[in-house]
Design a protein around this motif. Structure first.
Motif, PDB file in Angstrom:
ATOM      1  N   LEU A 105       0.878  -1.096   0.087  1.00 50.82           N
ATOM      2  CA  LEU A 105      -0.044  -0.134  -0.076  1.00 50.82           C
ATOM      3  C   LEU A 105       0.836   1.235  -0.007  1.00 50.82           C
ATOM      4  N   LEU A 106       2.098   1.098   0.500  1.00 51.89           N
ATOM      5  CA  LEU A 106       3.032   2.400   0.591  1.00 51.89           C
ATOM      6  C   LEU A 106       3.790   2.451  -0.703  1.00 51.89           C
ATOM      7  N   CYS A 107       3.868   1.451  -1.623  1.00 48.88           N
ATOM      8  CA  CYS A 107       4.895   1.451  -2.612  1.00 48.88           C
ATOM      9  C   CYS A 107       4.021   1.977  -3.793  1.00 48.88           C
ATOM     10  N   PRO A 137      12.176  -1.219   5.556  1.00 50.02           N
ATOM     11  CA  PRO A 137      12.352  -0.528   6.737  1.00 50.02           C
ATOM     12  C   PRO A 137      13.172   0.722   6.063  1.00 50.02           C
ATOM     13  N   ILE A 138      13.654   0.687   5.045  1.00 48.82           N
ATOM     14  CA  ILE A 138      14.348   2.216   4.865  1.00 48.82           C
ATOM     15  C   ILE A 138      13.171   3.047   4.396  1.00 48.82           C
ATOM     16  N   MET A 139      11.917   2.217   3.456  1.00 45.39           N
ATOM     17  CA  MET A 139      10.949   3.160   3.225  1.00 45.39           C
ATOM     18  C   MET A 139      10.317   3.916   4.354  1.00 45.39           C
ATOM     19  N   TRP A 171       6.103   4.082  11.353  1.00 47.30           N
ATOM     20  CA  TRP A 171       6.371   2.731  12.207  1.00 47.30           C
ATOM     21  C   TRP A 171       5.740   1.580  11.425  1.00 47.30           C
ATOM     22  N   PRO A 172       6.369   0.483  11.839  1.00 46.84           N
ATOM     23  CA  PRO A 172       5.697  -0.725  11.263  1.00 46.84           C
ATOM     24  C   PRO A 172       4.421  -0.922  12.141  1.00 46.84           C
TER      25      PRO A 172
END
Length: 65
Positions: A24-26, A38-40, A47-48
């Motif tokens: 969903l972030l990509c 983690p870098i993203m 936060w995770p």
């Protein structure tokens, strides 16, 4: 619902949930799905999901239980 999952969900289940968040972030960012999760998160200041869920469980006040 996160408060209920907090202590009962396995590590492998968290990994599956995090994969969904990564996808969903990509998409809106236009980055490849192979981008380091983690870098993203660091770049986004996010936060995770597991950390957020544990935080909610730890900070849940007794009167809201």
């Amino acid at each position: 619902g996160v408060e209920v999952w907090g202590g009962t969900i396995s590590h492998s289940a968290w990994n599956e949930i995090e994969k969904i968040q990564q996808m969903l972030l990509c998409r809106p960012l236009g980055v490849k799905s192979s981008t380091s999760y983690p870098i993203m998160l660091l770049e986004l200041g996010a936060w995770p999901i597991e950390v957020l869920a544990i935080q909610r469980v730890c900070h849940k006040s007794p009167e809201n239980a």
